[in-house]
Design an enzyme around this catalytic site. Structure first.
Site, PDB file in Angstrom:
ATOM      1  N   ARG A 140     -27.532  -8.497 -33.182  1.00 28.43           N
ATOM      2  CA  ARG A 140     -28.885  -8.994 -32.919  1.00 28.43           C
ATOM      3  C   ARG A 140     -29.713  -7.943 -32.191  1.00 28.43           C
ATOM      4  O   ARG A 140     -30.883  -7.739 -32.503  1.00 28.43           O
ATOM      5  CB  ARG A 140     -28.840 -10.289 -32.111  1.00 28.43           C
ATOM      6  CG  ARG A 140     -30.213 -10.937 -31.932  1.00 28.43           C
ATOM      7  CD  ARG A 140     -30.117 -12.321 -31.283  1.00 28.43           C
ATOM      8  NE  ARG A 140     -29.422 -13.263 -32.151  1.00 28.43           N
ATOM      9  CZ  ARG A 140     -28.182 -13.719 -31.940  1.00 28.43           C
ATOM     10  NH1 ARG A 140     -27.499 -13.329 -30.880  1.00 28.43           N
ATOM     11  NH2 ARG A 140     -27.644 -14.561 -32.780  1.00 28.43           N
ATOM     12  N   TYR A 198     -18.594 -17.249 -31.906  1.00 27.87           N
ATOM     13  CA  TYR A 198     -17.290 -16.635 -32.159  1.00 27.87           C
ATOM     14  C   TYR A 198     -16.978 -15.459 -31.232  1.00 27.87           C
ATOM     15  O   TYR A 198     -15.997 -14.746 -31.434  1.00 27.87           O
ATOM     16  CB  TYR A 198     -17.216 -16.152 -33.616  1.00 27.87           C
ATOM     17  CG  TYR A 198     -17.342 -17.269 -34.635  1.00 27.87           C
ATOM     18  CD1 TYR A 198     -16.228 -18.007 -35.038  1.00 27.87           C
ATOM     19  CD2 TYR A 198     -18.581 -17.596 -35.177  1.00 27.87           C
ATOM     20  CE1 TYR A 198     -16.342 -19.026 -35.968  1.00 27.87           C
ATOM     21  CE2 TYR A 198     -18.712 -18.622 -36.107  1.00 27.87           C
ATOM     22  CZ  TYR A 198     -17.589 -19.332 -36.497  1.00 27.87           C
ATOM     23  OH  TYR A 198     -17.699 -20.354 -37.417  1.00 27.87           O
ATOM     24  N   ASP A 207     -31.415 -14.775 -38.368  1.00 32.85           N
ATOM     25  CA  ASP A 207     -30.290 -15.580 -38.828  1.00 32.85           C
ATOM     26  C   ASP A 207     -29.067 -14.697 -38.715  1.00 32.85           C
ATOM     27  O   ASP A 207     -29.104 -13.515 -39.080  1.00 32.85           O
ATOM     28  CB  ASP A 207     -30.481 -16.043 -40.273  1.00 32.85           C
ATOM     29  CG  ASP A 207     -29.475 -17.117 -40.660  1.00 32.85           C
ATOM     30  OD1 ASP A 207     -29.258 -18.042 -39.849  1.00 32.85           O
ATOM     31  OD2 ASP A 207     -28.895 -17.040 -41.759  1.00 32.85           O
TER      32      ASP A 207
END
Length: 208
Positions: free
Chosen positions: A191, A164, A76
């Site tokens: 990530r 973004y 997430d």
């Protein structure tokens, strides 16, 4: 035909490619066919009602592990802007009220930051990567966190990436995240860092 041992709880093909690459780096000779995705297994989405990135990642990972019996990985992620107290945060994908509408999300965030001077436009991308797997005591879990610090730009720059990325310039870079190559971005991204931190734990399970 190789049977998958890991399921990535996502419908995003780019994330699947990234995780396979990270595990290949961590374990030479790794067979990418060992990793499948929620899409390939037709897994339903689960409600992400946690209040942190870590909680939402664990919700998705546990769900996938319970449904498949495989090692499950989920993440997430979102953007946290300093002057907004860490918002949009876990609401990044639906900041404008429409989930996944990148244009609307970017437009709203730009409007909210319109009067903020350059020296106060610090922000960071955050990712929590979670692993869940069946064990003798039920479902065991582990979670790692990765961050990429930078600043918010005043207008979109670049057409790469998603979310973004066009509004964010990572620290140490002269261009936005959307102007970096996939390899450049993966090397420093939130990530990529979270997945790389999780990789040794996945490799240990595969070895067992």
């Amino acid at each position: 035909m190789t049977e998958p041992r890991i399921v990535l709880s996502t419908h995003n093909a780019k994330k699947l490619t990234e995780l396979r690459s990270v595990l290949a780096e961590a374990m030479p000779g790794f067979d990418p066919a060992l990793v499948t995705s929620a899409s390939e297994l037709s897994l339903a989405d689960v409600v992400e009602d946690g209040v942190t990135f870590e909680q939402n990642a664990l919700i998705k990972a546990r769900f996938a592990a319970e449904r498949t019996g495989l090692i499950a990985i989920a993440d997430d992620s979102g953007i946290a802007v300093d002057v907004l107290g860490g918002a949009p945060g876990i609401f990044s994908a639906r900041w404008s009220g429409r989930h996944g509408d990148d244009q609307a999300n970017n437009d709203l965030l730009l409007a909210q930051l319109a009067d903020v001077p350059d020296e106060h436009r610090g922000a960071r991308f955050v990712c929590a990567a979670a692993m869940a797997h069946p064990s003798a005591d039920g479902i065991a879990t582990h979670v790692e966190r990765g961050e990429m610090a930078g600043v918010m730009l005043r207008a979109p720059q670049g057409n790469g990436g998603f979310g973004y990325d066009p509004l964010f310039r990572p620290d140490g870079c002269a261009v936005s995240s959307a102007q970096l190559s996939a390899q450049e971005k993966n090397a420093i991204s939130h990530r990529g860092r979270a997945f790389r931190a999780l990789a040794p734990h996945v490799v240990a399970l595969l070895g067992a």
